[in-house]
Design an enzyme around this catalytic site. Structure first.
Site, mmCIF file in Angstrom:
data_model
loop_
_atom_site.group_PDB
_atom_site.id
_atom_site.type_symbol
_atom_site.label_atom_id
_atom_site.label_comp_id
_atom_site.label_asym_id
_atom_site.label_seq_id
_atom_site.Cartn_x
_atom_site.Cartn_y
_atom_site.Cartn_z
ATOM 1 N N GLU A 21 -25.562 27.010 -56.082
ATOM 2 C CA GLU A 21 -25.552 28.404 -56.520
ATOM 3 C C GLU A 21 -26.846 28.773 -57.245
ATOM 4 O O GLU A 21 -27.248 29.926 -57.263
ATOM 5 C CB GLU A 21 -24.340 28.651 -57.431
ATOM 6 N N VAL A 72 -22.864 31.891 -67.679
ATOM 7 C CA VAL A 72 -23.238 33.226 -68.144
ATOM 8 C C VAL A 72 -23.274 33.260 -69.675
ATOM 9 O O VAL A 72 -24.058 34.008 -70.258
ATOM 10 C CB VAL A 72 -22.306 34.329 -67.583
ATOM 11 N N LYS A 98 -21.661 39.260 -63.121
ATOM 12 C CA LYS A 98 -22.065 38.718 -61.827
ATOM 13 C C LYS A 98 -21.234 39.460 -60.776
ATOM 14 O O LYS A 98 -20.064 39.180 -60.600
ATOM 15 C CB LYS A 98 -21.774 37.220 -61.748
#
Length: 116
Positions: A21, A72, A98
């Site tokens: 990712e 995050v 996101k």
């Protein structure tokens, strides 16, 4: 305390727990509230008496281009500390989203607030 807000700041960064990712930058959206005493700027009408919003956005773009994060939460903390230390803010509240990362979900993210 007064508040400067930056809404829907779209930035590219490498973010995510799985390594795959973080291979490609993805778009995240930031809503930022910066606590600051704006009385002097209100009287002087001078940029030196406030926080330069453009400089904040440019600095966020630079730092997110230089760093990658798994969480995050870590990304949000990094930005909060940057604004508190480099721009002299009294407080920072940030929402990190996101978008479209999970099927059937508009976005996910967190909101944190830090006070100097």
């Amino acid at each position: 305390m007064d508040t400067i807000f930056l809404e829907q700041v779209k930035v590219q960064t490498k973010l995510g727990v799985p390594e795959w990712e973080r291979m490609m930058p993805q778009t995240i959206i930031l809503d930022i509230e910066i606590g600051y005493d704006l009385r002097k700027a209100c009287k002087s009408d001078a940029i030196v008496d406030t926080i330069d919003y453009g400089a904040v956005v440019r600095r966020i773009h630079v730092t997110l281009n230089e760093h990658s994060f798994q969480l995050v939460e870590a990304l949000a903390e990094h930005i909060c500390q940057l604004i508190l230390t480099e721009f002299g803010a009294l407080s920072v509240k940030i929402k990190v989203a996101k978008p479209g990362i999970l099927l059937g979900l508009k976005s996910l993210g967190i909101i944190i607030e830090r006070i100097k």
